[in-house]
Enzyme design. Structure first.
Site, short mmCIF file in Angstrom:
data_model
loop_
_atom_site.label_atom_id
_atom_site.label_comp_id
_atom_site.label_asym_id
_atom_site.label_seq_id
_atom_site.Cartn_x
_atom_site.Cartn_y
_atom_site.Cartn_z
N ASN A 87 0.80 -1.22 0.00
CA ASN A 87 0.00 0.00 0.00
C ASN A 87 0.84 1.27 0.00
O ASN A 87 0.43 2.29 -0.56
CB ASN A 87 -0.92 0.00 1.23
CG ASN A 87 -1.46 1.38 1.54
OD1 ASN A 87 -2.36 1.88 0.85
ND2 ASN A 87 -0.90 2.04 2.55
N TYR A 154 5.19 9.16 -10.77
CA TYR A 154 4.11 8.40 -10.15
C TYR A 154 3.36 7.55 -11.18
O TYR A 154 3.11 6.35 -10.95
CB TYR A 154 3.15 9.36 -9.46
CG TYR A 154 2.07 8.71 -8.63
CD1 TYR A 154 2.39 8.06 -7.44
CD2 TYR A 154 0.73 8.73 -9.03
CE1 TYR A 154 1.40 7.46 -6.66
CE2 TYR A 154 -0.26 8.14 -8.27
CZ TYR A 154 0.08 7.50 -7.08
OH TYR A 154 -0.91 6.91 -6.33
N LYS A 158 3.24 3.39 -11.20
CA LYS A 158 1.98 2.64 -11.09
C LYS A 158 1.71 1.79 -12.34
O LYS A 158 1.17 0.69 -12.24
CB LYS A 158 0.81 3.60 -10.83
CG LYS A 158 0.86 4.25 -9.46
CD LYS A 158 0.93 3.22 -8.34
CE LYS A 158 0.89 3.83 -6.96
NZ LYS A 158 0.98 2.82 -5.88
N VAL A 189 -8.78 8.82 -2.79
CA VAL A 189 -9.06 8.61 -1.37
C VAL A 189 -8.65 9.83 -0.57
O VAL A 189 -7.61 10.46 -0.84
CB VAL A 189 -8.30 7.36 -0.85
CG1 VAL A 189 -8.78 7.00 0.55
CG2 VAL A 189 -8.50 6.18 -1.80
N THR A 191 -6.86 11.27 1.81
CA THR A 191 -5.70 10.99 2.65
C THR A 191 -4.75 12.18 2.65
O THR A 191 -4.96 13.17 1.95
CB THR A 191 -4.93 9.76 2.12
OG1 THR A 191 -4.45 10.05 0.79
CG2 THR A 191 -5.83 8.53 2.07
#
Length: 249
Positions: A87, A154, A158, A189, A191
């Site tokens: 994660n 990023y 991914k 999300v 976060t």
């Protein structure tokens, strides 16, 4: 015994996943740069074995030793199920590639791609001849399929995670006791990572206004909501190599 190894548990989605794993019969190993004392106290209150490893996943040369330590505490003959949830991730640097220095690029790829690959390699190796339900869930992103201005690191990491997932699944097809590995994109999300994104410069990240609007409109998923989906992936039938997206589930 059910064993779970979860990275990035100091906050956000990783913490939410770990909290939902605090049930009798589970043994949880948490890995993050800083200890989550609230999570440790919650585990103690539930009577659940939880072991915490303060570890920076950019230290990729120490990951094998970390996993050797963890597996030294796992009784393989008593494993009913075991899962690795990759994660942990970082979105920075958020700027065009020519503005990114070597250290920033290297750290992003180490945390987002190299570390999950090494953790998975050790996981598969330690469990090669173990008869149990064995799963790896790689937390991916829609950014692995769609390019974003300023997110070259990023997005690339991914995309790499998704292809890594597919390739390892192919390698596991002939195994007597295969590891089921999938990639799961959790959507946007709410976060700390999203907080960093909203504080970025529009010159460096062209989609800034869209991400601010999603927050203002209450369109972000809560970590707890997404964690419930992750727990479903730990029990339901899986096809190895699947690239799943919460928005299509």
């Amino acid at each position: 015994m059910n064993y779970y190894i979860v990275t990035g548990t100091s906050q956000g989605l990783g913490e939410a996943i770990a909290r939902q794993l605090l049930s009798k019969g589970n043994h949880v190993f948490c890995i993050s740069r800083s200890e989550n004392k609230d999570l440790m106290e919650a585990a103690q209150g539930e009577g659940v074995e939880l072991e915490y490893y303060n570890f920076d996943l950019s230290n990729v040369d120490r990951i094998d030793a970390l996993m050797n330590n963890i597996f030294g505490k796992i009784s393989k003959e008593y494993i009913e199920s075991i899962a690795l949830i990759n994660n942990a991730g970082v979105v920075t640097p958020m700027k065009p590639i020519e503005l990114c220095n070597s250290e920033e690029i290297i750290q992003n790829i180490q945390v987002n791609l190299t570390a999950p690959m090494l953790l998975t390699s050790a996981f598969v190796s330690h469990l090669d001849h173990v008869k149990a339900d064995k799963r790896v869930i790689n937390i991916s992103s829609g950014a692995g399929k769609k390019p974003y201005f300023g997110w070259s690191n990023y997005c690339s990491a991914k995309a790499g995670i998704d292809m890594f997932t597919r390739t390892v699944a192919l390698e596991q097809e002939h195994k007597e006791y295969p590891v089921k590995i999938i990639s799961f994109a959790p959507g946007v999300v709410d976060t700390a990572m999203q907080g960093k994104i909203r504080k970025s410069s529009k010159d460096n990240f062209k989609d800034l206004d869209r991400f601010i609007k999603m927050k203002d409109d209450g369109a972000l998923y809560t970590p707890q909501y997404v964690a419930e989906y992750v727990l479903q992936l730990l029990t339901q039938d899986l096809v190895g190599g699947e690239i799943l997206d919460i928005r299509n589930m």
